[in-house]
Design a protein around this motif. Sequence first.
Motif, mmCIF file in Angstrom:
data_model
loop_
_atom_site.group_PDB
_atom_site.id
_atom_site.type_symbol
_atom_site.label_atom_id
_atom_site.label_comp_id
_atom_site.label_asym_id
_atom_site.label_seq_id
_atom_site.Cartn_x
_atom_site.Cartn_y
_atom_site.Cartn_z
ATOM 1 N N THR A 4 1.171 -1.323 -0.250
ATOM 2 C CA THR A 4 -0.045 -0.342 -0.205
ATOM 3 C C THR A 4 0.531 1.187 0.348
ATOM 4 O OG1 THR A 4 0.139 -0.086 2.975
ATOM 5 C CG2 THR A 4 -2.100 -0.540 1.283
ATOM 6 N N PRO A 5 0.434 2.138 -0.406
ATOM 7 C CA PRO A 5 1.137 3.585 -0.190
ATOM 8 C C PRO A 5 1.442 4.175 1.012
ATOM 9 C CG PRO A 5 -1.090 3.641 -1.673
ATOM 10 C CD PRO A 5 -0.890 2.295 -0.787
ATOM 11 N N ARG A 6 0.788 3.861 2.098
ATOM 12 C CA ARG A 6 0.996 3.964 2.951
ATOM 13 C C ARG A 6 0.248 3.638 4.103
ATOM 14 N NH1 ARG A 6 -2.443 6.171 7.499
ATOM 15 N NH2 ARG A 6 -0.961 6.172 8.573
ATOM 16 N N GLU A 7 1.285 2.033 4.440
ATOM 17 C CA GLU A 7 1.012 1.359 5.000
ATOM 18 C C GLU A 7 0.811 1.320 7.217
ATOM 19 O OE1 GLU A 7 3.767 -1.878 5.061
ATOM 20 O OE2 GLU A 7 2.300 -2.430 2.764
ATOM 21 N N PRO A 8 0.382 0.665 7.508
ATOM 22 C CA PRO A 8 -0.171 1.848 9.053
ATOM 23 C C PRO A 8 1.110 1.054 10.136
ATOM 24 C CG PRO A 8 -1.645 -0.092 8.948
ATOM 25 C CD PRO A 8 -0.617 0.556 7.009
ATOM 26 N N SER A 9 1.420 2.102 10.713
ATOM 27 C CA SER A 9 2.495 2.320 12.003
ATOM 28 C C SER A 9 2.742 0.406 12.524
ATOM 29 C CB SER A 9 2.527 3.177 12.870
ATOM 30 O OG SER A 9 1.469 2.476 13.493
ATOM 31 N N LYS A 13 -0.522 -6.780 16.378
ATOM 32 C CA LYS A 13 -0.894 -7.442 15.758
ATOM 33 C C LYS A 13 -1.244 -6.759 13.654
ATOM 34 C CE LYS A 13 -4.196 -9.008 17.948
ATOM 35 N NZ LYS A 13 -4.330 -10.403 18.282
ATOM 36 N N ILE A 14 -0.334 -5.224 13.571
ATOM 37 C CA ILE A 14 -0.499 -5.258 11.852
ATOM 38 C C ILE A 14 0.363 -5.849 11.688
ATOM 39 C CG2 ILE A 14 0.449 -3.161 10.877
ATOM 40 C CD1 ILE A 14 -1.051 -1.144 12.433
ATOM 41 N N GLN A 15 1.648 -6.699 12.202
ATOM 42 C CA GLN A 15 2.833 -7.084 12.044
ATOM 43 C C GLN A 15 2.350 -8.524 11.930
ATOM 44 O OE1 GLN A 15 6.331 -6.251 11.012
ATOM 45 N NE2 GLN A 15 5.968 -8.089 9.899
ATOM 46 N N GLU A 16 1.307 -9.184 12.479
ATOM 47 C CA GLU A 16 0.624 -10.400 12.333
ATOM 48 C C GLU A 16 0.320 -10.449 10.660
ATOM 49 O OE1 GLU A 16 -2.101 -13.471 14.643
ATOM 50 O OE2 GLU A 16 -2.000 -11.764 15.079
ATOM 51 N N ALA A 17 -0.804 -9.197 10.716
ATOM 52 C CA ALA A 17 -1.378 -9.402 9.173
ATOM 53 C C ALA A 17 -0.591 -9.010 8.171
ATOM 54 C CB ALA A 17 -2.736 -7.990 9.560
ATOM 55 N N LEU A 18 0.248 -8.309 8.120
ATOM 56 C CA LEU A 18 1.307 -8.541 7.309
ATOM 57 C C LEU A 18 2.093 -10.126 6.763
ATOM 58 C CD1 LEU A 18 3.309 -5.041 8.453
ATOM 59 C CD2 LEU A 18 2.249 -5.330 6.405
ATOM 60 N N ASP A 19 2.413 -10.494 7.938
ATOM 61 C CA ASP A 19 2.958 -11.638 7.819
ATOM 62 C C ASP A 19 2.535 -12.606 7.199
ATOM 63 O OD1 ASP A 19 5.489 -10.832 9.011
ATOM 64 O OD2 ASP A 19 5.142 -11.415 11.259
ATOM 65 N N ALA A 20 0.759 -12.363 7.457
ATOM 66 C CA ALA A 20 -0.153 -12.944 7.161
ATOM 67 C C ALA A 20 -0.200 -12.606 5.248
ATOM 68 C CB ALA A 20 -1.563 -13.155 7.325
ATOM 69 N N ARG A 21 -0.759 -11.432 4.748
ATOM 70 C CA ARG A 21 -0.883 -10.902 3.835
ATOM 71 C C ARG A 21 0.316 -11.406 3.028
ATOM 72 N NH1 ARG A 21 1.269 -5.242 2.793
ATOM 73 N NH2 ARG A 21 3.098 -6.005 3.135
ATOM 74 N N ASP A 22 1.498 -11.166 3.301
ATOM 75 C CA ASP A 22 2.756 -11.909 2.249
ATOM 76 C C ASP A 22 2.600 -13.517 2.221
ATOM 77 O OD1 ASP A 22 3.941 -9.587 2.081
ATOM 78 O OD2 ASP A 22 5.638 -9.837 3.994
ATOM 79 N N ALA A 23 2.390 -14.761 3.337
ATOM 80 C CA ALA A 23 1.832 -15.697 3.478
ATOM 81 C C ALA A 23 0.965 -16.548 2.323
ATOM 82 C CB ALA A 23 2.013 -16.050 4.362
ATOM 83 N N LEU A 24 0.156 -15.978 2.194
ATOM 84 C CA LEU A 24 -1.171 -15.848 1.409
ATOM 85 C C LEU A 24 -0.473 -15.676 -0.102
ATOM 86 C CD1 LEU A 24 -3.479 -16.940 1.163
ATOM 87 C CD2 LEU A 24 -4.445 -14.508 1.591
ATOM 88 N N ALA A 25 0.099 -13.842 -0.262
ATOM 89 C CA ALA A 25 0.329 -13.999 -1.407
ATOM 90 C C ALA A 25 1.453 -14.588 -2.253
ATOM 91 C CB ALA A 25 1.327 -12.575 -0.940
ATOM 92 N N ALA A 26 2.280 -15.687 -0.909
ATOM 93 C CA ALA A 26 3.599 -16.315 -1.759
ATOM 94 C C ALA A 26 2.805 -17.253 -2.230
ATOM 95 C CB ALA A 26 4.784 -16.300 -0.216
ATOM 96 N N ALA A 27 1.726 -18.024 -1.640
ATOM 97 C CA ALA A 27 0.909 -19.452 -1.687
ATOM 98 C C ALA A 27 0.437 -19.426 -2.941
ATOM 99 C CB ALA A 27 0.502 -19.771 -0.418
ATOM 100 N N LEU A 28 -0.007 -18.398 -3.171
ATOM 101 C CA LEU A 28 -1.427 -17.965 -4.517
ATOM 102 C C LEU A 28 -0.457 -17.771 -5.440
ATOM 103 C CD1 LEU A 28 -3.409 -15.213 -2.840
ATOM 104 C CD2 LEU A 28 -4.132 -18.107 -3.446
ATOM 105 N N LEU A 56 -6.288 -5.697 9.403
ATOM 106 C CA LEU A 56 -7.167 -6.840 8.744
ATOM 107 C C LEU A 56 -6.250 -7.013 6.789
ATOM 108 C CD1 LEU A 56 -10.727 -5.216 8.905
ATOM 109 C CD2 LEU A 56 -10.315 -7.111 10.066
ATOM 110 N N VAL A 57 -6.037 -8.736 6.878
ATOM 111 C CA VAL A 57 -5.930 -8.277 5.467
ATOM 112 C C VAL A 57 -6.817 -8.205 4.502
ATOM 113 C CG1 VAL A 57 -4.562 -9.891 3.801
ATOM 114 C CG2 VAL A 57 -3.657 -10.052 6.588
ATOM 115 N N HIS A 58 -6.904 -7.078 3.505
ATOM 116 C CA HIS A 58 -7.866 -7.512 2.846
ATOM 117 C C HIS A 58 -7.422 -7.649 1.268
ATOM 118 C CE1 HIS A 58 -10.802 -4.439 0.653
ATOM 119 N NE2 HIS A 58 -10.116 -4.361 -0.321
ATOM 120 N N LEU A 59 -8.501 -7.985 0.987
ATOM 121 C CA LEU A 59 -8.169 -8.659 -0.293
ATOM 122 C C LEU A 59 -8.456 -8.506 -1.817
ATOM 123 C CD1 LEU A 59 -8.937 -12.480 0.909
ATOM 124 C CD2 LEU A 59 -6.979 -11.194 0.828
ATOM 125 N N GLY A 60 -9.135 -7.152 -1.156
ATOM 126 C CA GLY A 60 -9.322 -6.217 -2.633
ATOM 127 C C GLY A 60 -10.330 -7.156 -3.935
#
Length: 80
Positions: A4-9, A13-28, A56-60
Motif C-alpha cells: 500500500t502507499p502508506r502502511e499503518p505503523s 497485530k499489524i505485523q501479524e496481518a502483514l506476515d499473513a498477507r505475505d504468506a497468502l500472496a506467496a502461496a497464491l 485485517l488483510v484486505h484482499l481487494g
Amino acid sequence: MASTPREPSTTPKIQEALDARDALAAALSQAGVQLPAMDIRTPWPDEREGEASYALVHLGVCSAPVAHALAEVILNGLTR
C-alpha cells in the motif's frame, strides 16, 4: 503483491496481518494466482495512534478469471 502507499505503523497485530498477507500472496503465487490489491487495514485508522487492537488483510477485488483460478486452487487443495 503490491504494498500500500502508506502502511499503518507496525504494532504486533499489524505485523501479524502483514506476515499473513505475505504468506497468502506467496502461496497464491506458487499456485499461479495473483490478487491485484492485497493490503492491510486497521478498523480505526487514526483513532488509536500507534495501538491497533487488530488488523485485517484486505484482499481487494479481482477479475472473474482470477476468482475462478482461486476457487480451483481451493478445491484442488480440498481433494488432497
